[in-house]
Design a protein around this motif. Structure first.
Motif, PDB file in Angstrom:
ATOM      1  N   HIS A 180       2.869  16.380  17.800  1.00 35.72           N
ATOM      2  CA  HIS A 180       3.446  17.371  18.695  1.00 35.72           C
ATOM      3  C   HIS A 180       2.622  17.481  19.972  1.00 35.72           C
ATOM      4  CE1 HIS A 180       5.237  18.588  14.863  1.00 35.72           C
ATOM      5  NE2 HIS A 180       6.198  19.139  15.584  1.00 35.72           N
ATOM      6  N   ASN A 231      -1.358  20.314  14.638  1.00 35.04           N
ATOM      7  CA  ASN A 231       0.067  19.960  14.573  1.00 35.04           C
ATOM      8  C   ASN A 231       0.248  18.520  15.030  1.00 35.04           C
ATOM      9  OD1 ASN A 231       1.350  22.752  14.059  1.00 35.04           O
ATOM     10  ND2 ASN A 231      -0.063  23.109  15.745  1.00 35.04           N
ATOM     11  N   LEU A 267       5.730  24.057  20.905  1.00 36.23           N
ATOM     12  CA  LEU A 267       5.373  22.741  20.391  1.00 36.23           C
ATOM     13  C   LEU A 267       6.589  21.836  20.521  1.00 36.23           C
ATOM     14  CD1 LEU A 267       3.345  23.573  17.152  1.00 36.23           C
ATOM     15  CD2 LEU A 267       2.472  22.844  19.361  1.00 36.23           C
ATOM     16  N   HIS A 290       7.089  27.099  17.241  1.00 38.35           N
ATOM     17  CA  HIS A 290       7.151  25.835  16.517  1.00 38.35           C
ATOM     18  C   HIS A 290       8.590  25.320  16.527  1.00 38.35           C
ATOM     19  CE1 HIS A 290       3.065  25.865  14.689  1.00 38.35           C
ATOM     20  NE2 HIS A 290       3.168  27.165  14.976  1.00 38.35           N
ATOM     21  N   MET A 326      -2.985  20.657  19.085  1.00 37.92           N
ATOM     22  CA  MET A 326      -2.427  19.337  18.805  1.00 37.92           C
ATOM     23  C   MET A 326      -3.041  18.738  17.536  1.00 37.92           C
ATOM     24  SD  MET A 326      -2.116  17.807  22.676  1.00 37.92           S
ATOM     25  CE  MET A 326      -1.403  16.245  22.210  1.00 37.92           C
ATOM     26  N   VAL A 381       1.958  20.225  23.337  1.00 34.46           N
ATOM     27  CA  VAL A 381       2.044  21.645  23.662  1.00 34.46           C
ATOM     28  C   VAL A 381       2.593  21.763  25.073  1.00 34.46           C
ATOM     29  CG1 VAL A 381       0.763  23.798  23.918  1.00 34.46           C
ATOM     30  CG2 VAL A 381       0.065  22.140  22.192  1.00 34.46           C
TER      31      VAL A 381
END
Length: 160
Positions: free
Chosen positions: A40, A37, A84, A16, A34, A42
């Motif tokens: 963000h 989060n 991320l 992260h 995704m 990946v």
């Protein structure tokens, strides 16, 4: 007693932006990560081979990595490390790449324009050389079918 390395190989790691490391022991779709989060992307972390210059053990070598953005339809595989990346970072990198590409194209166009200018200058010189009067041989007047003759009308006779 178990083998810790076998467990690490059977896991995937998600780094992260805040430094938190998340280990998962099953494959996960990128879209799921995704969704959990927002804001963000990946990316797959690909370690680059160390150069021969960093062979000195006294040097504090920085391990270089390459980051490859993954599509939402991709799946995270066990045994790999992922990171991320904020959408803001992705936007900045894309802008920087676009600017670098534009600068390369501009430099290339400048190079093409200078070579085109040089070529046009050479073409102008050759055209100018073609227009330059050529020196004629001594018997050229005799060879031409139209030789110069004085106009009798312009000569006035005077009575003396």
């Amino acid at each position: 007693m178990g083998n810790c390395q076998a467990i690490d190989a059977a896991a995937l790691v998600i780094q992260h932006p805040c430094g938190k490391m998340e280990r998962l022991y099953w494959s996960v779709p990128v879209s799921e990560v995704m969704r959990l989060n927002p804001g963000h992307y990946v990316s797959l972390v690909i370690p680059l081979p160390e150069s021969d210059q960093n062979q000195n053990p006294d040097d504090k070598a920085v391990s270089l990595t390459r980051v490859k953005l993954l599509r939402p339809g991709d799946t995270l595989a066990l045994g790999h490390a992922y990171r991320l990346v904020t959408s803001q970072e992705v936007t900045e990198v894309l802008k920087a790449k676009k600017n670098a590409k534009m600068e390369r194209q501009h430099e290339q166009e400048q190079g093409n324009q200078s070579s085109e200018a040089l070529q046009s200058r050479v073409v102008r010189l050759t055209k100018h050389e073609r227009r330059r009067p050529r020196t004629a041989p001594a018997n050229a007047a005799a060879m031409s079918s139209k030789s110069w003759r004085p106009s009798l009308q312009s000569i006035s006779e005077s009575a003396s």
